[in-house]
Design an enzyme around this catalytic site. Structure first.
Site, PDB file in Angstrom:
ATOM      1  CD  GLU A  56      -1.301  -2.359   2.062  1.00  0.00           C
ATOM      2  OE1 GLU A  56      -0.082  -2.610   1.944  1.00  0.00           O
ATOM      3  OE2 GLU A  56      -2.074  -3.061   2.737  1.00  0.00           O
ATOM      4  CB  CYS A  88      -0.746  -0.604   5.258  1.00  0.00           C
ATOM      5  SG  CYS A  88       0.838  -1.326   4.885  1.00  0.00           S
ATOM      6  CD  GLU A 296      14.536 -30.947  -4.978  1.00  0.00           C
ATOM      7  OE1 GLU A 296      15.270 -31.720  -5.608  1.00  0.00           O
ATOM      8  OE2 GLU A 296      14.424 -29.740  -5.257  1.00  0.00           O
TER       9      GLU A 296
HETATM   10  N1  LIG Z   1      13.911 -38.649  -8.448  1.00  0.00           N
HETATM   11  C1  LIG Z   1      13.785 -37.929  -7.366  1.00  0.00           C
HETATM   12  O1  LIG Z   1      12.935 -37.058  -7.285  1.00  0.00           O
HETATM   13  C2  LIG Z   1      14.712 -38.174  -6.231  1.00  0.00           C
HETATM   14  C3  LIG Z   1      14.806 -37.237  -5.179  1.00  0.00           C
HETATM   15  C4  LIG Z   1      15.642 -37.533  -4.108  1.00  0.00           C
HETATM   16  C5  LIG Z   1      16.321 -38.737  -4.098  1.00  0.00           C
HETATM   17  N2  LIG Z   1      16.208 -39.608  -5.116  1.00  0.00           N
HETATM   18  C6  LIG Z   1      16.912 -40.902  -5.093  1.00  0.00           C
HETATM   19  O2  LIG Z   1      16.556 -41.563  -3.893  1.00  0.00           O
HETATM   20  C7  LIG Z   1      17.599 -42.412  -3.515  1.00  0.00           C
HETATM   21  C8  LIG Z   1      17.871 -42.242  -2.026  1.00  0.00           C
HETATM   22  O3  LIG Z   1      16.716 -42.597  -1.321  1.00  0.00           O
HETATM   23  P1  LIG Z   1      16.779 -42.992   0.199  1.00  0.00           P
HETATM   24  O4  LIG Z   1      15.398 -43.387   0.565  1.00  0.00           O
HETATM   25  O5  LIG Z   1      17.885 -43.934   0.409  1.00  0.00           O
HETATM   26  O6  LIG Z   1      17.249 -41.642   0.888  1.00  0.00           O
HETATM   27  P2  LIG Z   1      16.575 -40.421   1.671  1.00  0.00           P
HETATM   28  O7  LIG Z   1      15.130 -40.610   1.842  1.00  0.00           O
HETATM   29  O8  LIG Z   1      17.047 -39.165   1.036  1.00  0.00           O
HETATM   30  O9  LIG Z   1      17.305 -40.551   3.065  1.00  0.00           O
HETATM   31  C9  LIG Z   1      16.966 -41.595   3.934  1.00  0.00           C
HETATM   32  C10 LIG Z   1      17.695 -41.455   5.221  1.00  0.00           C
HETATM   33  O10 LIG Z   1      17.287 -40.278   5.903  1.00  0.00           O
HETATM   34  C11 LIG Z   1      17.616 -40.449   7.264  1.00  0.00           C
HETATM   35  N3  LIG Z   1      16.571 -39.922   8.111  1.00  0.00           N
HETATM   36  C12 LIG Z   1      16.699 -38.919   9.014  1.00  0.00           C
HETATM   37  N4  LIG Z   1      15.561 -38.730   9.676  1.00  0.00           N
HETATM   38  C13 LIG Z   1      14.684 -39.622   9.200  1.00  0.00           C
HETATM   39  C14 LIG Z   1      13.333 -39.916   9.543  1.00  0.00           C
HETATM   40  N5  LIG Z   1      12.669 -39.248  10.491  1.00  0.00           N
HETATM   41  N6  LIG Z   1      12.750 -40.942   8.909  1.00  0.00           N
HETATM   42  C15 LIG Z   1      13.388 -41.645   7.958  1.00  0.00           C
HETATM   43  N7  LIG Z   1      14.668 -41.396   7.581  1.00  0.00           N
HETATM   44  C16 LIG Z   1      15.310 -40.397   8.211  1.00  0.00           C
HETATM   45  C17 LIG Z   1      17.744 -41.962   7.503  1.00  0.00           C
HETATM   46  O11 LIG Z   1      19.084 -42.258   7.869  1.00  0.00           O
HETATM   47  P3  LIG Z   1      19.582 -41.902   9.343  1.00  0.00           P
HETATM   48  O12 LIG Z   1      18.447 -42.150  10.277  1.00  0.00           O
HETATM   49  O13 LIG Z   1      20.751 -42.755   9.572  1.00  0.00           O
HETATM   50  O14 LIG Z   1      19.945 -40.479   9.294  1.00  0.00           O
HETATM   51  C18 LIG Z   1      17.412 -42.582   6.166  1.00  0.00           C
HETATM   52  O15 LIG Z   1      18.144 -43.721   5.862  1.00  0.00           O
HETATM   53  C19 LIG Z   1      18.788 -42.058  -4.370  1.00  0.00           C
HETATM   54  O16 LIG Z   1      18.942 -43.041  -5.363  1.00  0.00           O
HETATM   55  C20 LIG Z   1      18.397 -40.747  -5.023  1.00  0.00           C
HETATM   56  O17 LIG Z   1      18.951 -40.594  -6.306  1.00  0.00           O
HETATM   57  C21 LIG Z   1      15.435 -39.365  -6.188  1.00  0.00           C
END
Ligand SMILES: NC(=O)c1ccc[n+]([C@@H]2O[C@H](COP(=O)([O-])OP(=O)(O)OC[C@H]3O[C@@H](n4cnc5c(N)ncnc54)[C@H](OP(=O)(O)O)[C@@H]3O)[C@@H](O)[C@H]2O)c1
Length: 365
Positions: A56, A88, A296
């Site tokens: 505004e 405002c 992400e």
């Molecule tokens: N295409 C897409 O849009 C996209 C986007 C992102 C990733 N990706 C792909 O996804 C794959 C990785 O997936 P991901 O499932 O292994 O990894 P993520 O979901 O990114 O990470 C998982 C990790 O987060 C940690 N974490 C921390 N707090 C958490 C909670 N409250 N609950 C659950 N986990 C928690 C856990 O390890 P800790 O508990 O030990 O910390 C868990 O192992 C890769 O291949 C990547 O390229 C694709």
């Protein structure tokens, strides 16, 4: 008073102005204002940046002639309290504006209804809820944040037509076309922060920055219960230039030092079922004035976020490609939901074509 001269094109113009500030006002709303006198626009403005003039006052300061007796179209109820800027309502009263046409109501308890009340007390005509839906749509983040003090979380993922987010080997570059990836970078500019799990950091070593010209990098948040983020990762190596928060359950502060040296902030949060407590994390991030997060994550963190109820919106990019593979990861993993009737549903979902791909978006019901 005869209100037949109120025209949607002026409010549409105010909306267009408001969204010029995308990425720059957090945790404040986007607001646009247009001043109209005798059927002509004599001033227009918007809230350009956090801490700067409200819409505004910006519009009043740009008037090409006296605003006395004019109408002002404003996308959100004018504020009546002292924040970073004076109220405002006072500027509108002092300028001699005769009528105020308002789009959205302001749910901020400091303003809600009080702004319009102050204007009416001063003999100004107030028209409320004019094109309210259109105006509300630009500030879904603000409305959520101001009422809950938690960030608005948008879960974004890109998958193939057969629902995979990487190949069985873990390759995910790239699932979608350049046009879709550009749109993601626009959203990294739009939302205050970006959040990923340690799984994604270890698999992809991402930068999680905004790579559009003039864009603002989101604050990076890594969910890493056991502090496994490699010191040599791109994220840690760039933490002195892009704000980076690692959320961890580790309480031994000597383990924080190498990360702090590199510019990371460490937030120690409670753990729940062996991982960081996402509900507590959201409260902590909200208290840091982080109003919105683009999630992400990989499938593990995505499921955990949905299960904890912290996700507000889903953006699923779908590429017309098929890769198959029993072990190829999917966008949402975890234990899943047993019965179809309990599926997490989206409301007001819509689909758009982005380059070669499709994007389905909707708010969680
Ligand atoms: N295409 C897409 O849009 C996209 C986007 C992102 C990733 N990706 C792909 O996804 C794959 C990785 O997936 P991901 O499932 O292994 O990894 P993520 O979901 O990114 O990470 C998982 C990790 O987060 C940690 N974490 C921390 N707090 C958490 C909670 N409250 N609950 C659950 N986990 C928690 C856990 O390890 P800790 O508990 O030990 O910390 C868990 O192992 C890769 O291949 C990547 O390229 C694709």
């Amino acid at each position: 008073m005869n209100n037949t001269d109120i025209k949607p094109e002026y409010m549409q113009r105010a909306i267009k102005l408001a969204i010029k500030a995308v990425g720059h006002t957090a945790p404040n709303p986007y607001v646009g204002a247009v001043i109209v006198k005798e059927g002509r626009i004599i001033g227009e403005g918007y809230h350009r940046k956090y801490g700067e003039l409200h819409a505004e006052r910006d519009a009043l300061s740009r008037c090409t002639e006296s605003p006395e007796g004019a109408d002002i179209y404003v996308t959100l109820e004018p504020c009546c309290h002292h924040g970073k800027q004076p109220p405002c309502t006072e500027a509108i009263i002092e300028a001699g504006i005769k009528r105020v046409i308002i789009g959205s109501r302001d749910p901020n308890p400091l303003v809600s209804g009080k702004g319009t009340g102050r204007l009416k007390e001063n003999g100004i005509d107030v028209i409320e809820d004019y094109m309210r839906n259109e105006c509300d749509q630009i500030n879904y983040v603000f409305f959520h944040y101001i009422t809950t003090k938690n960030p608005y979380v948008v879960m974004k993922y890109a998958m193939t037509l057969d629902g995979k987010i990487a190949t069985p080997k873990g390759d995910s570059k790239w699932i979608t076309s350049e046009a879709a990836r550009l749109k993601v970078h626009e959203d990294r500019n739009r939302y205050s922060a970006i959040m990923a799990g340690i799984g994604t950091v270890l698999a992809d070593d991402p930068a999680l920055t905004c790579r559009i010209e003039g864009g603002v990098d989101p604050i990076r948040i890594i969910c890493d219960t056991n502090l496994r983020t490699p010191i040599k990762s791109t994220i840690v190596e760039s933490a002195d230039t892009v704000r980076t928060i690692i959320a961890t359950g580790v309480t031994d502060i000597s383990r924080y030092l190498p990360y702090i040296d590199k510019g990371c902030e460490i937030k120690c949060v409670s753990t729940k079922d062996g991982h960081i407590d996402l509900i507590e994390l959201m409260k902590r991030l909200g208290s840091l004035e982080i109003d919105s997060i683009l999630l992400e994550g990989g499938g593990t963190l995505n499921w955990a976020a949905l299960n904890a109820g912290i996700v507000n919106r889903v953006q699923a990019y779908i590429a017309p490609k098929i890769i198959g593979g029993e072990n190829a990861p999917t966008p949402v993993r975890g234990v899943g939901i047993r019965m179809m009737e309990n599926a997490i549903r989206l409301k007001d979902s819509h689909i758009i074509k982005v380059g070669d791909d499709y994007m389905i978006e909707g708010e969680i019901k």
